[in-house]
Design a protein around this motif. Structure first.
Motif, PDB file in Angstrom:
ATOM      1  N   THR A 192    -128.752 -72.064  21.192  1.00 33.27           N
ATOM      2  CA  THR A 192    -128.342 -70.673  21.373  1.00 33.27           C
ATOM      3  C   THR A 192    -126.834 -70.481  21.408  1.00 33.27           C
ATOM      4  N   SER A 193    -126.049 -71.533  21.286  1.00 29.72           N
ATOM      5  CA  SER A 193    -124.592 -71.381  21.340  1.00 29.72           C
ATOM      6  C   SER A 193    -124.080 -70.661  20.099  1.00 29.72           C
ATOM      7  N   GLN A 194    -122.990 -69.950  20.269  1.00 33.21           N
ATOM      8  CA  GLN A 194    -122.359 -69.232  19.161  1.00 33.21           C
ATOM      9  C   GLN A 194    -121.546 -70.214  18.327  1.00 33.21           C
ATOM     10  N   PRO A 195    -121.528 -70.024  17.000  1.00 28.87           N
ATOM     11  CA  PRO A 195    -120.705 -70.896  16.172  1.00 28.87           C
ATOM     12  C   PRO A 195    -119.225 -70.667  16.444  1.00 28.87           C
ATOM     13  N   SER A 196    -118.441 -71.695  16.250  1.00 25.87           N
ATOM     14  CA  SER A 196    -116.999 -71.579  16.415  1.00 25.87           C
ATOM     15  C   SER A 196    -116.426 -70.782  15.247  1.00 25.87           C
ATOM     16  N   PRO A 197    -115.224 -70.254  15.379  1.00 23.37           N
ATOM     17  CA  PRO A 197    -114.594 -69.553  14.252  1.00 23.37           C
ATOM     18  C   PRO A 197    -114.501 -70.421  12.994  1.00 23.37           C
ATOM     19  N   ASP A 198    -114.241 -71.711  13.174  1.00 21.65           N
ATOM     20  CA  ASP A 198    -114.190 -72.609  12.013  1.00 21.65           C
ATOM     21  C   ASP A 198    -115.555 -72.732  11.344  1.00 21.65           C
ATOM     22  N   GLU A 199    -116.609 -72.771  12.146  1.00 15.53           N
ATOM     23  CA  GLU A 199    -117.964 -72.850  11.583  1.00 15.53           C
ATOM     24  C   GLU A 199    -118.319 -71.571  10.839  1.00 15.53           C
ATOM     25  N   VAL A 200    -117.898 -70.437  11.377  1.00 20.19           N
ATOM     26  CA  VAL A 200    -118.150 -69.162  10.691  1.00 20.19           C
ATOM     27  C   VAL A 200    -117.389 -69.127   9.371  1.00 20.19           C
ATOM     28  N   ASP A 201    -116.139 -69.575   9.388  1.00 24.87           N
ATOM     29  CA  ASP A 201    -115.351 -69.637   8.150  1.00 24.87           C
ATOM     30  C   ASP A 201    -116.033 -70.523   7.115  1.00 24.87           C
ATOM     31  N   GLU A 202    -116.499 -71.692   7.554  1.00 26.78           N
ATOM     32  CA  GLU A 202    -117.176 -72.609   6.637  1.00 26.78           C
ATOM     33  C   GLU A 202    -118.474 -72.001   6.110  1.00 26.78           C
ATOM     34  N   GLY A 203    -119.220 -71.349   6.987  1.00 27.11           N
ATOM     35  CA  GLY A 203    -120.455 -70.702   6.570  1.00 27.11           C
ATOM     36  C   GLY A 203    -120.206 -69.621   5.534  1.00 27.11           C
ATOM     37  N   GLU A 204    -119.188 -68.813   5.765  1.00 27.49           N
ATOM     38  CA  GLU A 204    -118.860 -67.760   4.796  1.00 27.49           C
ATOM     39  C   GLU A 204    -118.458 -68.374   3.455  1.00 27.49           C
ATOM     40  N   SER A 205    -117.652 -69.410   3.501  1.00 27.43           N
ATOM     41  CA  SER A 205    -117.213 -70.072   2.274  1.00 27.43           C
ATOM     42  C   SER A 205    -118.410 -70.622   1.497  1.00 27.43           C
ATOM     43  N   LEU A 206    -119.340 -71.255   2.196  1.00 29.10           N
ATOM     44  CA  LEU A 206    -120.525 -71.807   1.537  1.00 29.10           C
ATOM     45  C   LEU A 206    -121.422 -70.706   0.974  1.00 29.10           C
ATOM     46  N   LEU A 207    -121.582 -69.619   1.719  1.00 31.12           N
ATOM     47  CA  LEU A 207    -122.403 -68.512   1.223  1.00 31.12           C
ATOM     48  C   LEU A 207    -121.785 -67.877  -0.020  1.00 31.12           C
ATOM     49  N   ARG A 208    -120.477 -67.704  -0.018  1.00 32.39           N
ATOM     50  CA  ARG A 208    -119.804 -67.133  -1.196  1.00 32.39           C
ATOM     51  C   ARG A 208    -119.901 -68.071  -2.398  1.00 32.39           C
ATOM     52  N   ARG A 209    -119.786 -69.362  -2.145  1.00 31.09           N
ATOM     53  CA  ARG A 209    -119.925 -70.343  -3.230  1.00 31.09           C
ATOM     54  C   ARG A 209    -121.345 -70.310  -3.799  1.00 31.09           C
ATOM     55  N   GLY A 210    -122.328 -70.278  -2.917  1.00 30.06           N
ATOM     56  CA  GLY A 210    -123.721 -70.194  -3.359  1.00 30.06           C
ATOM     57  C   GLY A 210    -123.993 -68.923  -4.140  1.00 30.06           C
ATOM     58  N   LEU A 211    -123.427 -67.808  -3.694  1.00 27.55           N
ATOM     59  CA  LEU A 211    -123.588 -66.533  -4.392  1.00 27.55           C
ATOM     60  C   LEU A 211    -123.008 -66.626  -5.799  1.00 27.55           C
ATOM     61  N   LYS A 212    -121.834 -67.194  -5.919  1.00 29.28           N
ATOM     62  CA  LYS A 212    -121.186 -67.346  -7.227  1.00 29.28           C
ATOM     63  C   LYS A 212    -122.045 -68.200  -8.157  1.00 29.28           C
ATOM     64  N   ILE A 213    -122.553 -69.306  -7.647  1.00 32.58           N
ATOM     65  CA  ILE A 213    -123.389 -70.197  -8.453  1.00 32.58           C
ATOM     66  C   ILE A 213    -124.661 -69.480  -8.892  1.00 32.58           C
ATOM     67  N   ARG A 214    -125.292 -68.767  -7.981  1.00 34.97           N
ATOM     68  CA  ARG A 214    -126.531 -68.050  -8.334  1.00 34.97           C
ATOM     69  C   ARG A 214    -126.267 -66.955  -9.356  1.00 34.97           C
ATOM     70  N   LYS A 215    -125.148 -66.232  -9.222  1.00 39.05           N
ATOM     71  CA  LYS A 215    -124.820 -65.205 -10.222  1.00 39.05           C
ATOM     72  C   LYS A 215    -124.617 -65.836 -11.596  1.00 39.05           C
ATOM     73  N   GLU A 216    -123.901 -66.968 -11.636  1.00 37.54           N
ATOM     74  CA  GLU A 216    -123.661 -67.653 -12.908  1.00 37.54           C
ATOM     75  C   GLU A 216    -124.954 -68.195 -13.503  1.00 37.54           C
ATOM     76  N   THR A 217    -125.858 -68.646 -12.653  1.00 31.81           N
ATOM     77  CA  THR A 217    -127.105 -69.255 -13.106  1.00 31.81           C
ATOM     78  C   THR A 217    -128.145 -68.211 -13.506  1.00 31.81           C
ATOM     79  N   TYR A 218    -128.328 -67.194 -12.668  1.00 34.23           N
ATOM     80  CA  TYR A 218    -129.422 -66.248 -12.845  1.00 34.23           C
ATOM     81  C   TYR A 218    -129.004 -64.870 -13.344  1.00 34.23           C
ATOM     82  N   GLY A 219    -127.742 -64.502 -13.189  1.00 39.47           N
ATOM     83  CA  GLY A 219    -127.311 -63.138 -13.494  1.00 39.47           C
ATOM     84  C   GLY A 219    -127.387 -62.276 -12.248  1.00 39.47           C
TER      85      GLY A 219
END
Length: 72
Positions: free
Chosen positions: A9-36
């Motif tokens: 139940t602990s909250q993620p650290s600011p660094d973890e949130v930054d990393e999560g956002e970076s990974l989500l944006r990277r995944g979004l970019k890959i999916r857009k390139e792959t699927y449209g």
């Protein structure tokens, strides 16, 4: 088994949130390139990124924009 950094139940650290956002944006970019832009996997990635913006960043306008885009 609990994560090493604390309880489930602990909250993620600011660094973890930054990393999560970076990974989500990277995944979004890959999916857009792959699927449209219109694929349901892209919509799912947008939804996950919107969740992060809403619940972790408290950037409600950006979250709303991403939620709306995920439904188009």
């Amino acid at each position: 088994m609990l994560p090493e950094h604390g309880s489930v139940t602990s909250q993620p650290s600011p660094d973890e949130v930054d990393e999560g956002e970076s990974l989500l944006r990277r995944g979004l970019k890959i999916r857009k390139e792959t699927y449209g832009d219109e694929h349901h996997e892209v919509a799912h990635s947008l939804h996950l990124l919107a969740n992060l913006m809403q619940y972790q960043r408290k950037q409600y306008a950006e979250a709303e924009r991403l939620y709306t885009k995920s439904l188009e």
